[in-house]
Scaffold this motif. Sequence first.
Motif, PDB file in Angstrom:
ATOM      1  N   LEU A  77       0.830  -1.208   0.000  1.00 47.72           N
ATOM      2  CA  LEU A  77       0.000   0.000   0.000  1.00 47.72           C
ATOM      3  C   LEU A  77       0.863   1.255   0.000  1.00 47.72           C
ATOM      4  O   LEU A  77       0.567   2.222  -0.706  1.00 47.72           O
ATOM      5  N   ASN A  78       1.944   1.245   0.765  1.00 50.85           N
ATOM      6  CA  ASN A  78       2.845   2.405   0.797  1.00 50.85           C
ATOM      7  C   ASN A  78       3.509   2.622  -0.557  1.00 50.85           C
ATOM      8  O   ASN A  78       3.634   3.757  -1.020  1.00 50.85           O
ATOM      9  N   LYS A  79       3.949   1.555  -1.208  1.00 50.07           N
ATOM     10  CA  LYS A  79       4.594   1.669  -2.521  1.00 50.07           C
ATOM     11  C   LYS A  79       3.618   2.163  -3.585  1.00 50.07           C
ATOM     12  O   LYS A  79       4.018   2.822  -4.540  1.00 50.07           O
ATOM     13  N   ALA A  80       2.354   1.834  -3.434  1.00 46.74           N
ATOM     14  CA  ALA A  80       1.340   2.213  -4.426  1.00 46.74           C
ATOM     15  C   ALA A  80       0.686   3.554  -4.131  1.00 46.74           C
ATOM     16  O   ALA A  80      -0.229   3.955  -4.828  1.00 46.74           O
ATOM     17  N   GLU A  81       1.157   4.242  -3.110  1.00 49.39           N
ATOM     18  CA  GLU A  81       0.498   5.472  -2.665  1.00 49.39           C
ATOM     19  C   GLU A  81       0.284   6.485  -3.775  1.00 49.39           C
ATOM     20  O   GLU A  81      -0.784   7.079  -3.886  1.00 49.39           O
ATOM     21  N   SER A  82       1.254   6.684  -4.654  1.00 48.92           N
ATOM     22  CA  SER A  82       1.090   7.677  -5.716  1.00 48.92           C
ATOM     23  C   SER A  82       0.204   7.165  -6.849  1.00 48.92           C
ATOM     24  O   SER A  82      -0.336   7.948  -7.627  1.00 48.92           O
TER      25      SER A  82
END
Length: 137
Positions: free
Chosen positions: A128-133
Amino acid sequence: MSEASSKPSYVYKLIPSSAVPPDPLPERLPVSELDQTSGFIHLSTAKQIPGTLKYFFREDSRVYVLRIPYDAIDKDMKWEDPKAEVCGPRGGEGLFPHLYNGLKLGKDEVDSVQVWETGKDGGWDDALNKAESWLVY
């Protein structure tokens, strides 16, 4: 979602790794058993994805996430409560987007696909953090 609420830019379809979407995407992807039984395609908003991962993908270590522009499917959308007997109460997540278009989801509806994997702890926080953007709230 009420008429006064703003519509999301995107909605998302999560697919387990056991159902790898073909590349390139076809006109119509295979439909999950849950979607087939329900008669519509279950989708999530960006805000709802963590709960969907927790309740429906806890046994998976990889998922495919399809990003779907909302305006392209708006006419076939209904916003509905999730059935609590399936996943228990999902407080604070609101109504869920359901696509009623004859179970068609493919290259014409999907603008982007990502593959997410669980972290070393077995959770989805890293993905989820990596996909934030990429996720649009």
